[in-house]
Design a protein around this motif. Sequence first.
Motif, PDB file in Angstrom:
ATOM      1  N   ASP A 168       0.867  -1.176   0.000  1.00  0.00           N
ATOM      2  CA  ASP A 168       0.000   0.000   0.000  1.00  0.00           C
ATOM      3  C   ASP A 168       0.902   1.223   0.000  1.00  0.00           C
ATOM      4  OD1 ASP A 168      -2.869  -0.677   0.115  1.00  0.00           O
ATOM      5  OD2 ASP A 168      -2.284  -1.818   1.891  1.00  0.00           O
ATOM      6  N   GLU A 220       0.834   5.219   0.379  1.00  0.00           N
ATOM      7  CA  GLU A 220      -0.104   6.217   0.899  1.00  0.00           C
ATOM      8  C   GLU A 220       0.540   7.599   1.044  1.00  0.00           C
ATOM      9  OE1 GLU A 220      -2.236   4.821   4.327  1.00  0.00           O
ATOM     10  OE2 GLU A 220      -3.104   3.114   3.234  1.00  0.00           O
ATOM     11  N   ASN A 275       0.832  11.418   0.184  1.00  0.00           N
ATOM     12  CA  ASN A 275       0.024  12.485  -0.423  1.00  0.00           C
ATOM     13  C   ASN A 275       0.636  12.891  -1.759  1.00  0.00           C
ATOM     14  OD1 ASN A 275      -1.323  12.368   2.018  1.00  0.00           O
ATOM     15  ND2 ASN A 275      -1.364  14.592   2.297  1.00  0.00           N
ATOM     16  N   GLN A 316      -4.522  13.638   0.020  1.00  0.00           N
ATOM     17  CA  GLN A 316      -4.367  12.227   0.384  1.00  0.00           C
ATOM     18  C   GLN A 316      -4.503  11.354  -0.855  1.00  0.00           C
ATOM     19  OE1 GLN A 316      -7.383   9.936   0.831  1.00  0.00           O
ATOM     20  NE2 GLN A 316      -6.050   8.219   1.354  1.00  0.00           N
ATOM     21  N   GLN A 375      -3.882   7.063  -2.306  1.00  0.00           N
ATOM     22  CA  GLN A 375      -3.587   5.671  -1.952  1.00  0.00           C
ATOM     23  C   GLN A 375      -3.595   4.790  -3.191  1.00  0.00           C
ATOM     24  OE1 GLN A 375      -6.312   3.783   0.781  1.00  0.00           O
ATOM     25  NE2 GLN A 375      -5.173   1.859   0.809  1.00  0.00           N
ATOM     26  N   THR A 376      -2.563   3.971  -3.292  1.00  0.00           N
ATOM     27  CA  THR A 376      -2.437   3.001  -4.381  1.00  0.00           C
ATOM     28  C   THR A 376      -2.097   1.639  -3.780  1.00  0.00           C
ATOM     29  OG1 THR A 376      -1.563   4.693  -5.892  1.00  0.00           O
ATOM     30  CG2 THR A 376      -1.154   2.387  -6.478  1.00  0.00           C
ATOM     31  N   ARG A 377      -2.746   0.580  -4.277  1.00  0.00           N
ATOM     32  CA  ARG A 377      -2.385  -0.789  -3.897  1.00  0.00           C
ATOM     33  C   ARG A 377      -1.619  -1.418  -5.048  1.00  0.00           C
ATOM     34  NH1 ARG A 377      -5.281  -4.902  -0.808  1.00  0.00           N
ATOM     35  NH2 ARG A 377      -3.582  -4.503   0.632  1.00  0.00           N
ATOM     36  N   THR A 383      -7.577   6.246  -4.693  1.00  0.00           N
ATOM     37  CA  THR A 383      -7.948   7.641  -4.962  1.00  0.00           C
ATOM     38  C   THR A 383      -7.616   7.934  -6.428  1.00  0.00           C
ATOM     39  OG1 THR A 383      -5.758   8.282  -4.165  1.00  0.00           O
ATOM     40  CG2 THR A 383      -7.571   8.440  -2.598  1.00  0.00           C
ATOM     41  N   GLN A 399      -1.161   9.961 -10.311  1.00  0.00           N
ATOM     42  CA  GLN A 399      -0.952   9.268  -9.039  1.00  0.00           C
ATOM     43  C   GLN A 399      -0.078   8.021  -9.152  1.00  0.00           C
ATOM     44  OE1 GLN A 399      -4.405   8.617  -6.445  1.00  0.00           O
ATOM     45  NE2 GLN A 399      -3.746   6.515  -6.119  1.00  0.00           N
ATOM     46  N   HIS A 405       3.544   7.724  -7.409  1.00  0.00           N
ATOM     47  CA  HIS A 405       3.714   6.754  -6.326  1.00  0.00           C
ATOM     48  C   HIS A 405       4.797   5.729  -6.650  1.00  0.00           C
ATOM     49  CE1 HIS A 405      -0.205   7.217  -3.750  1.00  0.00           C
ATOM     50  NE2 HIS A 405       0.723   8.099  -3.460  1.00  0.00           N
ATOM     51  N   MET A 413       4.139  -1.338   3.609  1.00  0.00           N
ATOM     52  CA  MET A 413       3.358  -0.106   3.646  1.00  0.00           C
ATOM     53  C   MET A 413       4.310   1.066   3.441  1.00  0.00           C
ATOM     54  SD  MET A 413       0.761   1.954   4.230  1.00  0.00           S
ATOM     55  CE  MET A 413      -0.625   1.168   5.076  1.00  0.00           C
ATOM     56  N   LYS A 430       4.353   5.020   3.679  1.00  0.00           N
ATOM     57  CA  LYS A 430       3.654   6.250   4.066  1.00  0.00           C
ATOM     58  C   LYS A 430       4.619   7.129   4.831  1.00  0.00           C
ATOM     59  CE  LYS A 430       0.346   5.996   7.066  1.00  0.00           C
ATOM     60  NZ  LYS A 430      -0.906   5.559   7.741  1.00  0.00           N
TER      61      LYS A 430
END
Length: 273
Positions: A106, A108, A110, A141, A143-145, A168, A173, A177, A270, A272
Amino acid sequence: MGSIEKLYESDNFLVVNKPFDMYINSDDEYEKNTVTYHIAKPDSHLSSSVYPLHFVQRLDYATSGVLCIAKNKTSAAKAGKLFEKRFTKKYYLAILRGHVAFEVADIEFNVGIDQSSQESSHKMSALTTCEASASCMQSRQAQTRALRLETGYYEGDPVSVVLLKPITGRRHQLRVHCNAIGHTILGDYTYSGTRDSMPHRMFLHATRLVLPLQNEPLDIQTPEPFYTDPRFTTKWKSEKLYYKYKNKEDFQAVCEILDKSYVVGVQYKMYKM
């Protein structure tokens, strides 16, 4: 329809497979390298058009794949609400530079406007550290999986094939990311700092879109685009296949893995701030 493949059409929607390196529309009436030029009148993206089209989602110039277009305002509003409330599901196939160290991740960070391109606001950046806030403006904010599908080599350099699911919908994005975690998308000229210019395309493809409309639920998927292209396959060497993904059923199965909030027994990471 010219060079654009039609995936679905009804009275309310038209879904096409957008080629890479093509604009969605343009205010220049002489610009022919646009989706609208191939499927409609050149001015069809304008409300003043006799036959206006409503683009309920966007794809970058360099990104290929599923693009949903509404044929009327009512349908556009219904689809737009689903995107806004995050009820839609979008799945992208991507090839990243380097071998990723996760199976599921994940991301996350911004996403905001890159201060260096503030004038044009073409480039975005990820808020990865507190210090980055100085160069990442108006961040929101995001988020990418991600799911690792396969590792291999492109022209001898390590690459990873991944499934990306944006939760999102921020501008650029997925590209931002992937770059933020140190695995820029193969062929992404902009986010590689203009270094990655040799591949013939950017390897990001919107493979599947699920739009749960009440009276017209859509689940549109394109065939896998990379391994049917000899410009890629002649330079590609597989190392390890983690999940099958090249046919429709296998791709839907890996999508289901990313739909789960967690996956037991996998190498998870993760990212972030």
